[in-house]
Design an enzyme around this catalytic site. Structure first.
Site, PDB file in Angstrom:
ATOM      1  CB  CYS A 102     -46.377 -82.232  95.422  1.00 34.51           C
ATOM      2  SG  CYS A 102     -47.953 -81.380  95.411  1.00 34.51           S
ATOM      3  CG  ASN A 138     -52.040 -83.079  94.153  1.00 33.43           C
ATOM      4  OD1 ASN A 138     -51.438 -83.560  95.104  1.00 33.43           O
ATOM      5  ND2 ASN A 138     -51.518 -82.159  93.356  1.00 33.43           N
ATOM      6  CG  HIS A 184     -47.083 -85.705  93.447  1.00 30.41           C
ATOM      7  ND1 HIS A 184     -47.900 -85.811  94.552  1.00 30.41           N
ATOM      8  CD2 HIS A 184     -47.396 -84.521  92.854  1.00 30.41           C
ATOM      9  CE1 HIS A 184     -48.658 -84.728  94.620  1.00 30.41           C
ATOM     10  NE2 HIS A 184     -48.383 -83.933  93.605  1.00 30.41           N
TER      11      HIS A 184
HETATM   12  O1  UT7 Z   1     -49.030 -81.271  92.670  1.00 34.61           O
HETATM   13  C1  UT7 Z   1     -48.243 -80.155  92.478  1.00 34.61           C
HETATM   14  C2  UT7 Z   1     -47.924 -79.907  91.061  1.00 34.61           C
HETATM   15  N1  UT7 Z   1     -49.128 -79.622  90.325  1.00 34.61           N
HETATM   16  C3  UT7 Z   1     -49.310 -80.173  89.137  1.00 34.61           C
HETATM   17  O2  UT7 Z   1     -48.500 -80.975  88.721  1.00 34.61           O
HETATM   18  C4  UT7 Z   1     -50.510 -79.740  88.330  1.00 34.61           C
HETATM   19  C5  UT7 Z   1     -50.101 -79.387  86.929  1.00 34.61           C
HETATM   20  N2  UT7 Z   1     -51.147 -78.914  86.080  1.00 34.61           N
HETATM   21  C6  UT7 Z   1     -52.213 -79.659  85.674  1.00 34.61           C
HETATM   22  O3  UT7 Z   1     -52.395 -80.772  86.118  1.00 34.61           O
HETATM   23  C7  UT7 Z   1     -53.108 -79.119  84.603  1.00 34.61           C
HETATM   24  O4  UT7 Z   1     -52.528 -77.959  84.068  1.00 34.61           O
HETATM   25  C8  UT7 Z   1     -54.551 -78.826  85.049  1.00 34.61           C
HETATM   26  C9  UT7 Z   1     -55.299 -80.114  85.306  1.00 34.61           C
HETATM   27  C10 UT7 Z   1     -54.534 -77.960  86.296  1.00 34.61           C
HETATM   28  C11 UT7 Z   1     -55.289 -78.083  83.937  1.00 34.61           C
HETATM   29  O5  UT7 Z   1     -55.255 -78.850  82.748  1.00 34.61           O
HETATM   30  P1  UT7 Z   1     -54.822 -78.180  81.366  1.00 34.61           P
HETATM   31  O6  UT7 Z   1     -54.973 -79.202  80.340  1.00 34.61           O
HETATM   32  O7  UT7 Z   1     -53.469 -77.570  81.567  1.00 34.61           O
HETATM   33  O8  UT7 Z   1     -55.939 -77.101  81.188  1.00 34.61           O
HETATM   34  P2  UT7 Z   1     -55.741 -75.539  81.003  1.00 34.61           P
HETATM   35  O9  UT7 Z   1     -55.332 -74.904  82.275  1.00 34.61           O
HETATM   36  O10 UT7 Z   1     -54.908 -75.316  79.794  1.00 34.61           O
HETATM   37  O11 UT7 Z   1     -57.220 -75.144  80.675  1.00 34.61           O
HETATM   38  C12 UT7 Z   1     -57.852 -75.538  79.462  1.00 34.61           C
HETATM   39  C13 UT7 Z   1     -59.257 -75.004  79.476  1.00 34.61           C
HETATM   40  C14 UT7 Z   1     -59.328 -73.520  79.845  1.00 34.61           C
HETATM   41  O12 UT7 Z   1     -60.302 -72.917  79.057  1.00 34.61           O
HETATM   42  P3  UT7 Z   1     -59.894 -71.968  77.850  1.00 34.61           P
HETATM   43  O13 UT7 Z   1     -59.043 -70.897  78.472  1.00 34.61           O
HETATM   44  O14 UT7 Z   1     -59.132 -72.846  76.915  1.00 34.61           O
HETATM   45  O15 UT7 Z   1     -61.209 -71.489  77.337  1.00 34.61           O
HETATM   46  C15 UT7 Z   1     -59.757 -73.559  81.294  1.00 34.61           C
HETATM   47  O16 UT7 Z   1     -60.483 -72.412  81.652  1.00 34.61           O
HETATM   48  O17 UT7 Z   1     -60.019 -75.703  80.435  1.00 34.61           O
HETATM   49  C16 UT7 Z   1     -60.667 -74.760  81.298  1.00 34.61           C
HETATM   50  N3  UT7 Z   1     -60.820 -75.336  82.622  1.00 34.61           N
HETATM   51  C17 UT7 Z   1     -61.845 -76.117  82.967  1.00 34.61           C
HETATM   52  N4  UT7 Z   1     -62.898 -76.575  82.276  1.00 34.61           N
HETATM   53  C18 UT7 Z   1     -63.778 -77.359  82.918  1.00 34.61           C
HETATM   54  C19 UT7 Z   1     -60.014 -75.192  83.700  1.00 34.61           C
HETATM   55  N5  UT7 Z   1     -60.503 -75.870  84.732  1.00 34.61           N
HETATM   56  C20 UT7 Z   1     -61.637 -76.449  84.319  1.00 34.61           C
HETATM   57  C21 UT7 Z   1     -62.592 -77.277  84.945  1.00 34.61           C
HETATM   58  N6  UT7 Z   1     -63.632 -77.717  84.200  1.00 34.61           N
HETATM   59  N7  UT7 Z   1     -62.492 -77.656  86.229  1.00 34.61           N
END
Ligand code: UT7
Length: 313
Positions: free
Chosen positions: A96, A267, A237
């Site tokens: 990225c 992204n 980004h």
């Molecule tokens: O571009 C390169 C660099 N990449 C980035 O900068 C990405 C960085 N990370 C992120 O943008 C975020 O961490 C994500 C968007 C990927 C995830 O968001 P988050 O707020 O960190 O969510 P999380 O991973 O903490 O997940 C929270 C909950 C989980 O459920 P539990 O374990 O709390 O029951 C996930 O299983 O949300 C769940 N979850 C979803 N729910 C509905 C994960 N993906 C989804 C989904 N739909 N697509």
């Protein structure tokens, strides 16, 4: 175009979760073709808007993590597709942050005095490496390419003024593709274990991305005596709207001065920053003398900030 409703039909997710956690509503997917097609399309568009012929290009740098194949380089394939018969070129892999790394590389080639027209294109067909059964990653990514032309200027007040770029391999297992390379060559086993897909520990990357992107951007502003109000645009980004908001807030840049299009494209890895620049410029929102801070964070880890002063009317 894949909208959030589409994902509701293939995985356990919903439009509201995706929009509030990421800022994404839609992403574009290339159905037929490869990264070189996206890149060639972007460069052709750029050349026609500048009334240039492909023979005038000296160098093509393709920032990508989704090359058409390991070799030859995507740059070679792009060279053929656009007919840039006098160019040399290469691919640059910095995920990225690829566009920023390529921009600094291209600017250095211009500064060497040896090259007059350098094309830097950020291009990624992320759909080729996304596992559409993994809800943690599949909703995030889209396909895109966008290109810029670098040329020399006599006036040192314009162009790429400075860059702060970083790489730290400690992040190697937070965001990567495990298989297909020389460490784990493609085999039935690697395919079965889905090692040809992107893997991301979203939470881990989120934390370091917020800090990394803001730290280098604030360092850049301090170095050049810039306050939030001096910056015409933060060009971040586009990985997550919450990361973008946190970065802008640390920099003291108000929301109206942040380039955003993650809602439409998701992204797109190396393409996000030039895609923002192109859209805002073509909409007449960027003018000569505007001070821009570009910022990115990605796999590696890689991250950085570029300070540039827009030189076109
Ligand atoms: O571009 C390169 C660099 N990449 C980035 O900068 C990405 C960085 N990370 C992120 O943008 C975020 O961490 C994500 C968007 C990927 C995830 O968001 P988050 O707020 O960190 O969510 P999380 O991973 O903490 O997940 C929270 C909950 C989980 O459920 P539990 O374990 O709390 O029951 C996930 O299983 O949300 C769940 N979850 C979803 N729910 C509905 C994960 N993906 C989804 C989904 N739909 N697509």
């Amino acid at each position: 175009v894949l909208d959030n409703k589409y994902f509701e039909s293939i995985i356990e997710t919903n439009d509201e979760w995706i929009r509030t956690r990421t800022g994404i509503s839609e992403r574009r997917i290339l159905e037929n073709g490869a990264t070189s097609d996206l890149a060639a399309g972007a460069i052709k568009d750029l050349l026609s808007s500048k009334n240039l012929s492909p023979e005038e290009i000296d160098v093509i740098i393709v920032a990508t993590v989704t090359p058409d194949m390991f070799f030859p380089s995507t740059a070679a394939l792009v060279q053929e597709k656009i007919g840039a018969s006098n160019a040399w070129g290469f691919d640059l892999s910095a995920a990225c942050s690829g566009f920023l790394f390529a921009l600094q590389t291209g600017a250095s080639l211009i500064e060497s005095g040896k090259f007059k027209k350098v094309i830097v294109v950020g291009a990624d067909k992320m759909s080729a490496i996304v596992d559409y059964t993994d809800r943690n990653t599949c909703i995030l990514f889209g396909d895109a390419a966008s290109a810029v032309l670098l040329e020399p200027t006599e006036d040192k007040n314009y162009g790429l003024i400075d860059s702060i770029l970083r790489v730290d391999g400690n992040g190697k297992e937070s965001l990567y593709m495990k298989g297909g390379g020389s460490l784990n060559p493609a085999s039935e086993e690697t395919i079965k274990n889905k090692m040809h897909y992107i893997y991301q520990d979203g939470k881990a990357v989120f934390k370091v991305a917020v800090k990394g992107m803001a730290d280098v951007s604030v360092e850049m502003m301090d170095k050049h005596g810039l306050k939030g109000e001096d910056v015409a645009y933060l060009v971040p980004h586009q990985a997550n709207l919450r990361i973008i908001d946190a970065t802008a807030s640390r920099m003291g840049v108000t929301k109206d001065k942040v380039m955003i299009n993650i809602n439409k494209y998701g992204n797109t890895t190396a393409a996000t920053i030039p895609l923002c620049l192109t859209e805002y410029y073509r909409e007449g929102k960027v003018k000569k003398g505007d001070k821009l801070i570009l910022a990115a964070f990605g796999a590696g880890y890689t991250w950085g900030s570029c300070y540039l002063v827009w030189s076109m009317d």
